[in-house]
Design a protein around this motif. Sequence first.
Motif, mmCIF file in Angstrom:
data_model
loop_
_atom_site.group_PDB
_atom_site.id
_atom_site.type_symbol
_atom_site.label_atom_id
_atom_site.label_comp_id
_atom_site.label_asym_id
_atom_site.label_seq_id
_atom_site.Cartn_x
_atom_site.Cartn_y
_atom_site.Cartn_z
ATOM 1 N N LEU A 1 0.819 -1.214 0.000
ATOM 2 C CA LEU A 1 0.000 0.000 0.000
ATOM 3 C C LEU A 1 0.854 1.265 0.000
ATOM 4 O O LEU A 1 0.359 2.340 -0.359
ATOM 5 C CB LEU A 1 -0.912 0.007 1.239
ATOM 6 N N TYR A 2 2.123 1.140 0.383
ATOM 7 C CA TYR A 2 2.981 2.318 0.516
ATOM 8 C C TYR A 2 4.326 2.097 -0.181
ATOM 9 O O TYR A 2 5.382 2.123 0.460
ATOM 10 C CB TYR A 2 3.210 2.632 2.006
ATOM 11 N N PRO A 3 4.332 1.893 -1.503
ATOM 12 C CA PRO A 3 5.599 1.590 -2.192
ATOM 13 C C PRO A 3 6.610 2.728 -2.139
ATOM 14 O O PRO A 3 7.809 2.488 -1.926
ATOM 15 C CB PRO A 3 5.146 1.299 -3.625
ATOM 16 N N ILE A 4 6.153 3.977 -2.320
ATOM 17 C CA ILE A 4 7.080 5.115 -2.302
ATOM 18 C C ILE A 4 7.666 5.296 -0.907
ATOM 19 O O ILE A 4 8.873 5.505 -0.741
ATOM 20 C CB ILE A 4 6.361 6.408 -2.747
ATOM 21 N N GLU A 5 6.817 5.213 0.106
ATOM 22 C CA GLU A 5 7.291 5.359 1.485
ATOM 23 C C GLU A 5 8.273 4.249 1.849
ATOM 24 O O GLU A 5 9.239 4.485 2.591
ATOM 25 C CB GLU A 5 6.105 5.350 2.453
ATOM 26 N N ALA A 6 8.045 3.035 1.328
ATOM 27 C CA ALA A 6 8.955 1.927 1.611
ATOM 28 C C ALA A 6 10.340 2.212 1.049
ATOM 29 O O ALA A 6 11.369 1.995 1.720
ATOM 30 C CB ALA A 6 8.403 0.628 1.026
ATOM 31 N N ILE A 7 10.392 2.701 -0.180
ATOM 32 C CA ILE A 7 11.675 3.016 -0.806
ATOM 33 C C ILE A 7 12.391 4.117 -0.036
ATOM 34 O O ILE A 7 13.600 4.028 0.246
ATOM 35 C CB ILE A 7 11.465 3.431 -2.277
ATOM 36 N N ARG A 8 11.663 5.173 0.316
ATOM 37 C CA ARG A 8 12.279 6.287 1.040
ATOM 38 C C ARG A 8 12.768 5.858 2.418
ATOM 39 O O ARG A 8 13.859 6.249 2.862
ATOM 40 C CB ARG A 8 11.276 7.429 1.163
ATOM 41 N N THR A 9 11.980 5.048 3.105
ATOM 42 C CA THR A 9 12.362 4.608 4.449
ATOM 43 C C THR A 9 13.622 3.756 4.402
ATOM 44 O O THR A 9 14.557 3.967 5.188
ATOM 45 C CB THR A 9 11.213 3.814 5.098
ATOM 46 N N VAL A 10 13.661 2.778 3.493
ATOM 47 C CA VAL A 10 14.845 1.930 3.363
ATOM 48 C C VAL A 10 16.056 2.767 2.967
ATOM 49 O O VAL A 10 17.168 2.561 3.478
ATOM 50 C CB VAL A 10 14.596 0.804 2.338
ATOM 51 N N GLY A 11 15.856 3.750 2.086
ATOM 52 C CA GLY A 11 16.956 4.618 1.679
ATOM 53 C C GLY A 11 17.532 5.409 2.841
ATOM 54 O O GLY A 11 18.756 5.538 2.973
ATOM 55 N N ARG A 12 16.651 5.927 3.705
ATOM 56 C CA ARG A 12 17.130 6.698 4.862
ATOM 57 C C ARG A 12 17.888 5.816 5.845
ATOM 58 O O ARG A 12 18.912 6.223 6.403
ATOM 59 C CB ARG A 12 15.950 7.378 5.561
ATOM 60 N N ILE A 13 17.397 4.600 6.049
ATOM 61 C CA ILE A 13 18.088 3.680 6.966
ATOM 62 C C ILE A 13 19.471 3.331 6.418
ATOM 63 O O ILE A 13 20.470 3.316 7.154
ATOM 64 C CB ILE A 13 17.259 2.405 7.178
ATOM 65 N N CYS A 14 19.535 3.058 5.111
ATOM 66 C CA CYS A 14 20.830 2.725 4.487
ATOM 67 C C CYS A 14 21.812 3.890 4.611
ATOM 68 O O CYS A 14 22.997 3.684 4.918
ATOM 69 C CB CYS A 14 20.628 2.366 3.015
ATOM 70 N N ALA A 15 21.328 5.118 4.380
ATOM 71 C CA ALA A 15 22.204 6.287 4.462
ATOM 72 C C ALA A 15 22.734 6.473 5.879
ATOM 73 O O ALA A 15 23.915 6.809 6.089
ATOM 74 C CB ALA A 15 21.445 7.536 4.009
ATOM 75 N N GLU A 16 21.873 6.237 6.864
ATOM 76 C CA GLU A 16 22.296 6.371 8.261
ATOM 77 C C GLU A 16 23.356 5.319 8.609
ATOM 78 O O GLU A 16 24.350 5.611 9.282
ATOM 79 C CB GLU A 16 21.085 6.228 9.181
ATOM 80 N N ALA A 17 23.127 4.089 8.145
ATOM 81 C CA ALA A 17 24.089 3.018 8.422
ATOM 82 C C ALA A 17 25.416 3.262 7.713
ATOM 83 O O ALA A 17 26.488 2.950 8.253
ATOM 84 C CB ALA A 17 23.505 1.670 8.012
ATOM 85 N N GLU A 18 25.366 3.806 6.504
ATOM 86 C CA GLU A 18 26.602 4.107 5.768
ATOM 87 C C GLU A 18 27.475 5.078 6.557
ATOM 88 O O GLU A 18 28.702 5.020 6.477
ATOM 89 C CB GLU A 18 26.257 4.715 4.402
ATOM 90 N N GLY A 19 26.829 5.970 7.310
ATOM 91 C CA GLY A 19 27.586 6.972 8.049
ATOM 92 C C GLY A 19 28.443 6.403 9.162
ATOM 93 O O GLY A 19 29.396 7.055 9.612
#
Length: 338
Positions: free
Chosen positions: A162-180
């Motif tokens: 139901l929330y494909p765009i939000e899923a992509i954005r959420t996973v992207g933010r988590i990945c960026a935080e972990a990369e840091g």
Amino acid sequence: MQVLEIRGPDIICLVKNSASLVGSVFTMHVSQVHIDLPTLTDVDRQLRAFIKAHNLHETQIFAKIETVEGLRHFDEILQEADGVILSRGNLGIDLAPEKVFLFQKSAIYRCNMVGKPAIITRVVDSMTANLRPTRAEATDVANAVLDGTDGILLGPETLRGLYPIEAIRTVGRICAEAEGVYNLPLHFKRIVKHVGEPMSHAESVASSAVRAAITVKASMIVVFTSSGRAARLIAKYRPLVPVFAVVIPRLKTNSLKWTFTGSSQARQLLGVRGVYPILASPNVATSGGSSEESGLKLALDHGKSVGLLKPNDQVVVFQKIGDSSVVKIVALEDQHYI
């Protein structure tokens, strides 16, 4: 479901738990059972013929590991494939839950050591129906990044969620935080130790480029490549800075027509962690000795435009001159490089 008996073509099963089937695409997975069917189907053969007929020799093949049998032959599969997709959905059925994380860490490590992309699936399944992932799922995504995975592949979250765009954005933010907080220097040391000595010429130059970037605190690495291999080798050592891969088109012929290569190589580099491909124009490829100069200017201008470069920054450049591989350091001064 548990199989109770087989009556001719019918299989009588006992439903062990209640569930709802959602969507229009369903697959069946038989756990711990060897299915005696050919690996290559007629569709696979048609696809292989299509690739050959259209001269798509640069096509990459990623192996999807989703059974215990795949685990047993993981090293052989990794040797032949261009990358690996860890299908944790089916693996979670074949393996005991407490064993899944061990395989994931081991598989990603082995992919990292040979410089081939590792992609994991099934990370935020709850977002098919919810706006936020669970805390366990968010932690799972971050740990996958810290393990060294190259990519996250979303499935039901974007296929029928139901929330494909939000899923992509959420996973992207988590990945960026972990990369840091990812320990890149430790990863560099592990790979250097794994490769051992004496290193091959290509491994030696690639690791030297990354080591130079660390030593001079460079803002980015620029690598010139036609096949993408040099960029992949540098990315294998996980540099602290972005790798801008300038893909130089090459003119080739099949005796009927002349064409430029480069577009597929640049697209494939998008799947390599830390690499940002730039496809140079054919004019750069045919400009003789000034091709690298034009390509370097292209990369530096792009680095400035996205805010990665500023005056007095240093850039490590990796290129081939004749039969030699060269690593050099370029200093920027007042928006010009010297």
